[in-house]
Design an enzyme around this catalytic site. Structure first.
Site, PDB file in Angstrom:
ATOM      1  N   GLU A  72      21.658  67.035  58.632  1.00 14.86           N
ATOM      2  CA  GLU A  72      20.599  66.988  59.647  1.00 14.86           C
ATOM      3  C   GLU A  72      21.112  66.714  61.062  1.00 14.86           C
ATOM      4  OE1 GLU A  72      16.988  65.475  56.695  1.00 14.86           O
ATOM      5  OE2 GLU A  72      17.943  64.023  58.030  1.00 14.86           O
ATOM      6  N   ALA A  73      22.193  65.946  61.168  1.00 10.27           N
ATOM      7  CA  ALA A  73      22.698  65.583  62.493  1.00 10.27           C
ATOM      8  C   ALA A  73      24.128  66.084  62.720  1.00 10.27           C
ATOM      9  CB  ALA A  73      22.654  64.060  62.674  1.00 10.27           C
ATOM     10  N   CYS A  89      42.931  58.392  53.104  1.00 13.78           N
ATOM     11  CA  CYS A  89      43.359  59.787  52.932  1.00 13.78           C
ATOM     12  C   CYS A  89      44.805  59.873  52.480  1.00 13.78           C
ATOM     13  CB  CYS A  89      43.203  60.543  54.242  1.00 13.78           C
ATOM     14  SG  CYS A  89      41.525  60.465  54.856  1.00 13.78           S
ATOM     15  N   GLU A 126      42.187  64.275  44.847  1.00 11.91           N
ATOM     16  CA  GLU A 126      42.045  63.001  45.533  1.00 11.91           C
ATOM     17  C   GLU A 126      40.869  62.240  44.916  1.00 11.91           C
ATOM     18  OE1 GLU A 126      42.215  63.289  49.724  1.00 11.91           O
ATOM     19  OE2 GLU A 126      42.267  61.118  49.944  1.00 11.91           O
ATOM     20  N   LYS A 181      29.123  61.239  65.794  1.00 15.44           N
ATOM     21  CA  LYS A 181      28.247  60.916  64.658  1.00 15.44           C
ATOM     22  C   LYS A 181      29.009  60.069  63.650  1.00 15.44           C
ATOM     23  CE  LYS A 181      26.926  62.797  60.743  1.00 15.44           C
ATOM     24  NZ  LYS A 181      26.663  61.562  59.949  1.00 15.44           N
ATOM     25  N   GLU A 191      41.182  66.409  59.732  1.00 13.72           N
ATOM     26  CA  GLU A 191      42.021  65.575  58.861  1.00 13.72           C
ATOM     27  C   GLU A 191      41.303  65.537  57.524  1.00 13.72           C
ATOM     28  OE1 GLU A 191      43.025  63.214  56.651  1.00 13.72           O
ATOM     29  OE2 GLU A 191      42.799  61.450  57.940  1.00 13.72           O
TER      30      GLU A 191
END
Lengths: 135, 506
Positions: free
Chosen positions: B222-223, B301, B402, B188, B262
């Site tokens: 939803e997915a 990140c 962050e 996804k 991660e």
């Protein structure tokens, strides 16, 4: 019904627009909860999930209750946030983790205020409601 | 030069009106017939519709993946590697097109997608095409008649949820090892940046057998959730933030499956006094290293979002670093001269501005930037933010959270012990940087900083074959290295006796 201690002073508040969105989400999804996320792409932002979707950890801290929804944060993260108050707001946006509002084309965000000395003393003198408290 | 905007005459990228799901080698409309608008952060305007998937679509993708898994798992490693190499070749032939699409979808400068995102993604497929050929189990003779064999098997069908900051590269990081190891995938993309991945699969999808790679679009709730929660996956891999990471672990615990996560960081970038000892190339390299907080608009990140500068050089170094950073201003992402593009979404920009606000309220000193930038014309409503430098102390929230924008928070340290203490005073441990002319210093501090990767006299390099992943709240598992194959494999042990005689037990 929560049996967590009454906080008196709430460390999180909500704008009118965010309150309206919470009410709409509750209509569609039932009761909801918030968790203040840390880290990465969609982090440093509030996550809104169906109430009970997320298993609270023993050390998670409840910042307050807004529009009937409990607002939680991780215990370690709370220590670094303890001197600030959060205001939950909403802006046009697109997606974020599994947060419920994403399909609406909006995104919850937090704005922050520094606690006054009086508020800090209230915070320091209250029991901290924790995820591990009896419920 | 400036690349022509997608969907305009003469552009390398002409999107269809909409992208459906990609399931079983075909374009499949969403079961509920709904789509959502995908916005380009370059202009703030929608440019394509994307399928709004739900659990029915996820199930359909899982059906396809399960139907394909026996065949793909039994495909010789050499044949799988050949397909990965072909994927890399097609990406290379279409590099500019994919780079333009990635910039348009995410807002990052084309200079980066041409030079980093795409070449790294291509190399990633080649790397895993290579290492799977050399991957092997073990055999050991326990005694003269007893041998233990360890054979690597694919897990089967895995779920992968991709972030929006490096859509194609992060997809490559996850897909290449999973496919190399013989797994089928349901992936996804992030709902903020689905277009490039769909363009990519329109170019390379036919190279894989049907059902091996399936892509379901849609929102997380939803997915993504039905995928992460499905009892029909054998593993879930996620890049994102900590609370969704916890939620995904919770779902995985329901099915007793492994996760790799991660989850971001608050990476320290440590500058020791000796970087200023000479006015030479290395000093310039260190100053450039300070500016790495602007790479990918800070939406990394491992953004070096805390700069720790030794007190004896603090003022001189920071003055030079700020002077250099001021040369970088946001610009048109499709212009090859632009070094800083648009933030990926409106809410991302708003979040960055809210942190700039709390930084000032906490008393941090704003050295530069601190505001949204309006570029005018077609870009007027794009999501541009000025590079921002704060001075403060490590307990401030801008040092602890962050921000995921072009914002660095700067403080000083006294000595090595102080530097290590400050560097480790964070919930996270993904990346860190350190800059010094002393190899002794570099090794000691590099080992002492609690982070999965310590860039030493460099920053923001992401070559395949260098393991990447987090300590502490930054996640579980490693990517970018052949050890990643292990995250996508099951171990079969055959314990075999070659002794024809009874054991004498019963």
């Amino acid at each position: 019904m929560s049996t967590l201690p009454d906080q008196g002073f709430s460390q999180v508040s909500v704008t009118d627009a965010a309150a309206e969105l919470i009410r709409r989400l509750v209509l569609d999804h039932g009761p909801v909860m918030f968790f203040q996320s840390g880290g990465c792409c969609d982090g440093s932002a509030p996550m809104c999930w169906p109430k009970g979707e997320f298993r609270l950890g023993e050390r998670d801290v409840r910042l307050g209750v807004i529009e009937g929804a409990e607002y939680w944060i991780g215990g370690d993260q709370y220590e670094r946030w303890a001197h600030t108050r959060l205001v939950l707001d909403v802006v046009p946006g697109r997606g974020a983790g599994f947060s419920l509002e994403a399909p609406e084309g909006v995104r919850f965000i937090i704005r922050s205020e520094l606690c006054s000395l009086d508020e800090l003393s209230q915070l320091n003198n209250r029991p901290l409601p924790r995820g591990g408290d009896p419920r | 030069m400036r690349y022509v905007s997608p969907n305009s005459p003469g552009s390398l990228v002409q999107y269809p009106d909409r992208y459906d799901h990609y399931i079983n080698g075909e374009w499949v409309p969403p079961a509920r017939g709904r789509y959502f608008e995908n916005v380009s952060p370059v202009t703030g305007r929608p440019f394509i519709q994307i399928a709004r998937g739900t659990h029915e679509d996820v199930e359909r993708a899982l059906d396809a993946a399960h139907a394909a898994k026996a065949g793909w798992g039994a495909t010789p490693a050499a044949a799988r590697a050949q397909i990965l190499n072909r994927i890399a070749d097609v990406m290379e032939q279409n590099l500019e097109q994919l780079a333009v699409s990635e910039s348009w979808d995410n807002g990052k400068p084309i200079r980066e997608t041409l030079a980093a995102d795409l070449p790294l993604a291509i190399d990633h497929f080649r790397y895993f095409a290579g290492v799977i050929r050399a991957n092997e189990g073990t055999a050991a003779e326990l005694d003269a008649n007893t041998v233990t064999y360890h054979i690597k098997e694919p897990l089967g069908v895995v779920g992968q949820i991709i972030p929006w900051n490096f859509p194609l590269l992060m997809a490559a990081w996850k897909l290449a090892p999973a496919l190399a190891a013989g797994n089928c995938v349901v992936l996804k993309p992030a709902e903020q940046t689905p277009a490039s991945i769909m363009l990519w699969v329109s170019l390379v999808g036919h190279l894989l057998p049907k059902g091996v790679l399936n892509i379901v679009n849609g929102f997380g709730i939803e997915a993504g959730k039905p995928l992460a929660q499905s009892p029909r996956i054998s593993k879930v891999a996620f890049t994102g933030e900590t609370s969704t990471g916890r939620l995904i672990m919770q779902y995985a615990s329901e099915n007793i499956i492994p996760v790799t996560l991660e989850l971001g960081g608050k990476s320290p970038n440590i500058f020791f006094a000796d970087v200023m000892a000479q006015d030479d190339a290395f000093r310039q390299k260190a100053l450039e290293g300070f500016g790495m907080f602007m790479l990918n608009q800070g939406e990394v990140c491992t953004c070096p979002s805390r700069a720790l500068i030794q007190r004896s050089i603090y003022k001189d170094f920071l003055d030079l670093a700020v002077e250099r950073a001021k040369l970088t201003v946001p610009g048109d992402p499709l212009d090859t001269n632009t070094k800083l593009g648009a933030q990926a979404s409106n809410d991302q920009l708003e979040k960055i501005l809210s942190y700039i606000d709390i930084g000032q309220k906490e008393g941090a000193t704003l050295r530069m930037g601190g505001e949204r930038v309006r570029l005018g014309g077609e870009l007027e409503d794009g999501y541009y933010c000025a590079p921002t430098v704060f001075e403060g102390h490590n307990k401030m929230r801008i040092f602890q959270e962050e921000i995921f924008g072009p914002v660095v928070s700067v403080t000083s340290f006294e000595d090595e012990a102080d530097a290590i203490s400050l560097a480790n005073d964070t919930l996270y441990g993904l990346g860190a940087g350190l800059w010094t002319r002393s190899i002794h210093n570099a090794y000691r501090v590099g080992r002492a900083v609690q982070a999965g990767r310590v860039w030493t006299n460099c920053y923001h390099l992401y070559p395949a074959h260098a393991a990447f992943g987090g300590y502490k709240h930054s996640g579980i598992g490693r990517e970018n290295h052949h050890m990643m194959l292990g995250h996508y494999q099951q171990t079969k042990n055959l314990l075999v006796s070659y002794d024809p005689n009874p054991m004498g037990f019963f």
